[in-house]
Design a protein around this motif. Structure first.
Motif, PDB file in Angstrom:
ATOM      1  N   THR A  26     -73.178  51.090 -15.799  1.00 24.65           N
ATOM      2  CA  THR A  26     -71.855  50.880 -15.213  1.00 24.65           C
ATOM      3  C   THR A  26     -71.933  50.697 -13.702  1.00 24.65           C
ATOM      4  N   LEU A  27     -72.694  51.555 -13.037  1.00 22.81           N
ATOM      5  CA  LEU A  27     -72.797  51.499 -11.577  1.00 22.81           C
ATOM      6  C   LEU A  27     -73.414  50.197 -11.086  1.00 22.81           C
ATOM      7  N   TYR A  28     -74.481  49.767 -11.738  1.00 20.94           N
ATOM      8  CA  TYR A  28     -75.160  48.572 -11.253  1.00 20.94           C
ATOM      9  C   TYR A  28     -74.382  47.305 -11.594  1.00 20.94           C
ATOM     10  N   ASN A  29     -73.615  47.340 -12.661  1.00 24.21           N
ATOM     11  CA  ASN A  29     -72.704  46.233 -12.914  1.00 24.21           C
ATOM     12  C   ASN A  29     -71.648  46.159 -11.817  1.00 24.21           C
ATOM     13  N   ALA A  30     -71.193  47.302 -11.320  1.00 23.96           N
ATOM     14  CA  ALA A  30     -70.243  47.326 -10.208  1.00 23.96           C
ATOM     15  C   ALA A  30     -70.882  46.767  -8.942  1.00 23.96           C
ATOM     16  N   LEU A  31     -72.139  47.134  -8.691  1.00 23.87           N
ATOM     17  CA  LEU A  31     -72.850  46.572  -7.534  1.00 23.87           C
ATOM     18  C   LEU A  31     -73.009  45.065  -7.670  1.00 23.87           C
ATOM     19  N   HIS A  32     -73.286  44.618  -8.895  1.00 20.56           N
ATOM     20  CA  HIS A  32     -73.434  43.180  -9.131  1.00 20.56           C
ATOM     21  C   HIS A  32     -72.138  42.443  -8.823  1.00 20.56           C
ATOM     22  N   ARG A  33     -71.011  42.993  -9.235  1.00 23.47           N
ATOM     23  CA  ARG A  33     -69.718  42.330  -8.986  1.00 23.47           C
ATOM     24  C   ARG A  33     -69.417  42.227  -7.501  1.00 23.47           C
ATOM     25  N   ARG A  34     -69.917  43.144  -6.711  1.00 16.87           N
ATOM     26  CA  ARG A  34     -69.662  43.102  -5.270  1.00 16.87           C
ATOM     27  C   ARG A  34     -70.780  42.375  -4.511  1.00 16.87           C
ATOM     28  N   GLY A  35     -71.748  41.827  -5.229  1.00 12.30           N
ATOM     29  CA  GLY A  35     -72.793  41.021  -4.605  1.00 12.30           C
ATOM     30  C   GLY A  35     -73.989  41.799  -4.110  1.00 12.30           C
ATOM     31  N   ASN A  36     -74.137  43.063  -4.499  1.00 12.23           N
ATOM     32  CA  ASN A  36     -75.253  43.886  -4.049  1.00 12.23           C
ATOM     33  C   ASN A  36     -76.307  44.127  -5.122  1.00 12.23           C
ATOM     34  N   ALA A  37     -76.203  43.459  -6.245  1.00  9.93           N
ATOM     35  CA  ALA A  37     -77.229  43.562  -7.277  1.00  9.93           C
ATOM     36  C   ALA A  37     -77.376  42.210  -7.961  1.00  9.93           C
ATOM     37  N   HIS A  38     -78.606  41.862  -8.291  1.00 10.98           N
ATOM     38  CA  HIS A  38     -78.888  40.538  -8.863  1.00 10.98           C
ATOM     39  C   HIS A  38     -79.879  40.654 -10.011  1.00 10.98           C
ATOM     40  N   SER A  39     -79.815  39.689 -10.892  1.00 13.00           N
ATOM     41  CA  SER A  39     -80.798  39.577 -11.973  1.00 13.00           C
ATOM     42  C   SER A  39     -81.497  38.231 -11.870  1.00 13.00           C
ATOM     43  N   VAL A  40     -82.782  38.227 -12.207  1.00 13.43           N
ATOM     44  CA  VAL A  40     -83.567  37.000 -12.344  1.00 13.43           C
ATOM     45  C   VAL A  40     -84.003  36.952 -13.802  1.00 13.43           C
ATOM     46  N   GLU A  41     -83.668  35.873 -14.482  1.00 16.17           N
ATOM     47  CA  GLU A  41     -83.784  35.812 -15.938  1.00 16.17           C
ATOM     48  C   GLU A  41     -84.651  34.634 -16.389  1.00 16.17           C
ATOM     49  N   CYS A  42     -85.483  34.863 -17.373  1.00 12.91           N
ATOM     50  CA  CYS A  42     -86.262  33.797 -17.984  1.00 12.91           C
ATOM     51  C   CYS A  42     -85.683  33.495 -19.363  1.00 12.91           C
ATOM     52  N   TRP A  43     -85.303  32.244 -19.577  1.00 13.34           N
ATOM     53  CA  TRP A  43     -84.705  31.808 -20.831  1.00 13.34           C
ATOM     54  C   TRP A  43     -85.615  30.766 -21.485  1.00 13.34           C
ATOM     55  N   ARG A  44     -85.660  30.799 -22.817  1.00 14.49           N
ATOM     56  CA  ARG A  44     -86.375  29.752 -23.559  1.00 14.49           C
ATOM     57  C   ARG A  44     -85.669  29.540 -24.885  1.00 14.49           C
ATOM     58  N   GLY A  45     -85.342  28.291 -25.166  1.00 17.00           N
ATOM     59  CA  GLY A  45     -84.656  27.962 -26.397  1.00 17.00           C
ATOM     60  C   GLY A  45     -83.294  28.624 -26.519  1.00 17.00           C
ATOM     61  N   GLY A  46     -82.617  28.810 -25.381  1.00 12.74           N
ATOM     62  CA  GLY A  46     -81.304  29.431 -25.387  1.00 12.74           C
ATOM     63  C   GLY A  46     -81.330  30.937 -25.572  1.00 12.74           C
ATOM     64  N   ARG A  47     -82.511  31.540 -25.495  1.00 12.49           N
ATOM     65  CA  ARG A  47     -82.669  32.982 -25.713  1.00 12.49           C
ATOM     66  C   ARG A  47     -83.231  33.628 -24.452  1.00 12.49           C
ATOM     67  N   LEU A  48     -82.693  34.788 -24.108  1.00 10.05           N
ATOM     68  CA  LEU A  48     -83.197  35.536 -22.965  1.00 10.05           C
ATOM     69  C   LEU A  48     -84.556  36.131 -23.306  1.00 10.05           C
ATOM     70  N   ALA A  49     -85.602  35.644 -22.637  1.00  7.59           N
ATOM     71  CA  ALA A  49     -86.974  36.040 -22.973  1.00  7.59           C
ATOM     72  C   ALA A  49     -87.499  37.170 -22.106  1.00  7.59           C
ATOM     73  N   GLY A  50     -86.860  37.407 -20.975  1.00 10.02           N
ATOM     74  CA  GLY A  50     -87.312  38.460 -20.073  1.00 10.02           C
ATOM     75  C   GLY A  50     -86.583  38.355 -18.755  1.00 10.02           C
ATOM     76  N   GLY A  51     -86.803  39.346 -17.901  1.00 11.10           N
ATOM     77  CA  GLY A  51     -86.154  39.295 -16.601  1.00 11.10           C
ATOM     78  C   GLY A  51     -86.252  40.616 -15.867  1.00 11.10           C
ATOM     79  N   LEU A  52     -85.527  40.690 -14.768  1.00 11.18           N
ATOM     80  CA  LEU A  52     -85.520  41.882 -13.932  1.00 11.18           C
ATOM     81  C   LEU A  52     -84.191  41.962 -13.200  1.00 11.18           C
TER      82      LEU A  52
END
Length: 251
Positions: free
Chosen positions: A96-122
Motif C-alpha cells: 500500500t505504501l509503495y503504491n502511494a509513493l508511485h502515485r506521487r512520482g517517488n517510486a518506479h518499476s522497470v518491467e520485462c515483458w515477453r509475449g504479453g506476459r510480465l516476465a520479471g522486473g524490479l
C-alpha cells in the motif's frame, strides 16, 4: 530494528532521507521495522558491470522493457512465494505504501515483458538524486537482470548519483556492488538527496546509425514498434544497444 505502527508515504520518504528503510518479518506480519545496516550495499553507477553473455541478451531485445506500466503487479510479484524463496519481507502495508509513493512520482518499476506476459522486473524509490532499489523478481531467465541493466542506464541518463541496494549479496556483487560502512553511506546519501535528478520514464533515443533523427519504442497501445521522431510516453522503452551505450559511457 524497531517496530512501528502504520505510517504514511511522507514518513517513509523521511525515513529514506535519514538512511533507514522498512521491512516486515514475514509476508503475513502486520508490523513494519526500520532497518539501518552497519554496511550498506551500493551499486556504483560508474562502475556497473555487465557480463558478455548478459550484454548479448540486452542487445537482443528479447524482452520488451517498460517503465511504470504495472507497478502494483511488480511489487506483488516481488512479495509472492517463488522457488527458493518461500517467505518475503513485503507485507500488505508495504504494498500500500509503495503504491502511494508511485502515485506521487517517488517510486518506479522497470518491467520485462515477453509475449504479453510480465516476465520479471524490479521496483524502487527515488529521492533527489538517490534511487533505492527495493526488490526484483524473475519468471524467465535473465528478466530481472535485464531490468537492472535498464534501470542503471536510466539513472545515468537522469543524473542520479546513488543507487542503494540495501544489502550486498553475491548476486549483486557480480554487477560491481560494494559494501559501504554506514557512516560513509550517510555522507553519500546526504549529498545525493540534495541534488536534482529526473527518472526518465520514456525518453526517445538516437538511431544507431548516428543520423540526426530520433526514434523510440512507443508502447501506448501495448504493441511495441520502432517509430521515428515520436513523443516519448510513460512506459516507452529504449533498445538494448542504447542502454549498453549509456552504461559504458564515462562521466
Amino acid at each position: 530494528m524497531h517496530g512501528t505502527p502504520r505510517f504514511t508515504a511522507e514518513m517513509l520518504l523521511q525515513a529514506y532521507a535519514e538512511g533507514v528503510f522498512p521491512m516486515a518479518q514475514r509476508r503475513d506480519d502486520d508490523k513494519l521495522y526500520f532497518v539501518s545496516p552497519e554496511e550498506r550495499g551500493v551499486i556504483p553507477l560508474d562502475g556497473f558491470h555487465v557480463s558478455h553473455r548478459l550484454a548479448r541478451t540486452v542487445r537482443s531485445d528479447r524482452f520488451e522493457v517498460r517503465v511504470d506500466s504495472a507497478f502494483d503487479e511488480v511489487i506483488r510479484a516481488c512479495a509472492a512465494a517463488a522457488p527458493g524463496r518461500a517467505e518475503s519481507w513485503i507485507n500488505a502495508e508495504i504494498v500500500t505504501l509503495y503504491n502511494a509513493l508511485h502515485r506521487r512520482g517517488n517510486a518506479h518499476s522497470v518491467e520485462c515483458w515477453r509475449g504479453g506476459r510480465l516476465a520479471g522486473g524490479l521496483y524502487g524509490v527515488n529521492l533527489g538524486a538517490a534511487f533505492f532499489g527495493e526488490s526484483m523478481f524473475s519468471r524467465e531467465r535473465d528478466a530481472s537482470k535485464v531490468a537492472l541493466v535498464h534501470l542503471v542506464a536510466r539513472l545515468r541518463r537522469g543524473g542520479f548519483a546513488l543507487l542503494d541496494a540495501q544489502f550486498l549479496t553475491e548476486h549483486l556483487a557480480r554487477f560491481g556492488a560494494l559494501a559501504v560502512p554506514r557512516s560513509s553511506y550517510l555522507e553519500c546519501l546526504d549529498s545525493a538527496i540534495h541534488k536534482t535528478a529526473e527518472f526518465p520514464c520514456g525518453l526517445y533515443c538516437p538511431e544507431p546509425s548516428g543520423s540526426s533523427g530520433t526514434a523510440s519504442f512507443a508502447s501506448a497501445s501495448g504493441d511495441v514498434g520502432f517509430t521515428g521522431a515520436v513523443e516519448a510516453t510513460t512506459g516507452a522503452t529504449w533498445p538494448g544497444w542504447f542502454v549498453l551505450q549509456l552504461i559504458t559511457q564515462t562521466s
